[in-house]
Enzyme design. Structure first.
Site, PDB file in Angstrom:
ATOM      1  N   ASP A 177       0.826  -1.217   0.000  1.00 18.76           N
ATOM      2  CA  ASP A 177       0.000   0.000   0.000  1.00 18.76           C
ATOM      3  C   ASP A 177       0.857   1.263   0.000  1.00 18.76           C
ATOM      4  OD1 ASP A 177      -2.358   1.409  -0.034  1.00 18.76           O
ATOM      5  OD2 ASP A 177      -2.741   1.206   2.112  1.00 18.76           O
ATOM      6  N   HIS A 209       2.514   3.034  -9.133  1.00 13.82           N
ATOM      7  CA  HIS A 209       2.270   1.597  -9.315  1.00 13.82           C
ATOM      8  C   HIS A 209       3.457   0.923 -10.006  1.00 13.82           C
ATOM      9  CE1 HIS A 209      -1.612   1.929  -7.629  1.00 13.82           C
ATOM     10  NE2 HIS A 209      -2.157   2.593  -8.631  1.00 13.82           N
ATOM     11  N   LEU A 265      10.106 -20.967  -2.835  1.00 11.44           N
ATOM     12  CA  LEU A 265       9.101 -20.038  -2.288  1.00 11.44           C
ATOM     13  C   LEU A 265       7.796 -20.084  -3.094  1.00 11.44           C
ATOM     14  CD1 LEU A 265       8.546 -17.574  -0.326  1.00 11.44           C
ATOM     15  CD2 LEU A 265       9.271 -16.122  -2.225  1.00 11.44           C
TER      16      LEU A 265
END
Ligand code: IPE
Ligand code: IPE
Ligand code: MG
Length: 234
Positions: A12, A29, A124
């Site tokens: 965020d 972004h 991962l």
């Protein structure tokens, strides 16, 4: 010491990062996506975290200006189309959590293709929560269970917390640690079922500035927490 299998990150502050620099939101972004890529590779190469869930687009984010939504969808499309090779090198498995509708077929197909290309990787697990809502996930799981019950595949007494967990979008361990950047202290409909006993950390940094060092600092705070899961301290 606390085990840390599953870290969930609420990405965020991209918009505010851009505004602070006199840039437009989409530049925030883009910068956020570059930092996110660095964090993914860092987590894969330098930590023993098993699952990294990333909140990159909520079901509610469709309320945003259509140009911003379009920019983000194009960013995802480009990212997912080119990242297969890199993830093979680092043995990263990509999965997605969220609803199909109203994503375009183009974006959805790129997501499915990336999942397919990385499905045998054993390192991962990166769980992109895209067009994701925590309540939507619980409703979708409930619907699956309701139809299993109706078709006689399960009985009412089979519906336990463990069983419910298996009907969520992906079978993952519960979240141990939630990190949210940008100073907001709320969950915004993220992984509501999975966070029931998670630890939380809210940091003021806007996501495009949240680098590997910030990530490591956050993780070290987790290890200082005292998790009791309802038990009394001995
Ligand atoms: C997070 O940054 C990225 C997405 C929600 C897609 P924001 O776009 O929410 O940035 P702020 O909160 O407006 O600064
Ligand atoms: C939550 O961030 C969703 C993502 C990070 C993808 P928002 O910026 O959309 O959340 P609110 O609106 O501040 O709660
Ligand atoms: Mg935000």
């Amino acid at each position: 010491m606390n085990k840390l299998k599953h870290v969930a990150l609420i990405v965020d502050g991209n918009g505010r990062w851009a505004k602070q620099r006199g840039k437009i939101r989409s530049e925030g972004h883009l910068a956020g996506s570059k930092m996110l890529e660095r964090i993914i590779l860092h987590a894969a190469r330098n930590t023993d975290i098993e699952v990294l869930s990333l909140y990159v687009f909520s079901t509610e984010n469709f309320k945003r200006d259509k140009d911003e939504v379009k920019y983000l969808m194009n960013l995802f499309l480009k990212w997912f189309t080119i990242s297969g090779k890199k993830y093979r090198k680092d043995n990263i498995k990509i999965i997605f959590s969220g609803r199909k509708e109203p994503l375009s077929d183009e974006v959805y197909n790129a997501m499915k293709k990336l999942e397919e290309r990385t499905k045998d990787h054993t390192g991962l697990i990166v769980n992109f929560c895209l067009n994701y809502g925590g309540r939507a996930e619980i409703v979708d799981a409930t619907k699956k269970i309701a139809s299993e019950l109706k078709e006689g595949k399960i009985k009412e007494e089979d519906i336990t917390e463990e069983y419910f967990s298996t009907r969520l979008y992906n079978k993952l361990p519960d979240v141990d640690f939630v990190i949210r950047t940008s100073g907001e202290q709320r969950i915004s409909n993220f992984l509501l079922w999975e966070i029931s006993y998670a630890e939380f950390l809210f940091v003021d940094t806007y996501f495009p500035d949240f680098d590997e060092k910030c990530f490591d600092e956050a993780i070290s705070k987790y290890y200082n927490r005292d998790r009791r899961f309802g038990n009394a301290k001995k």
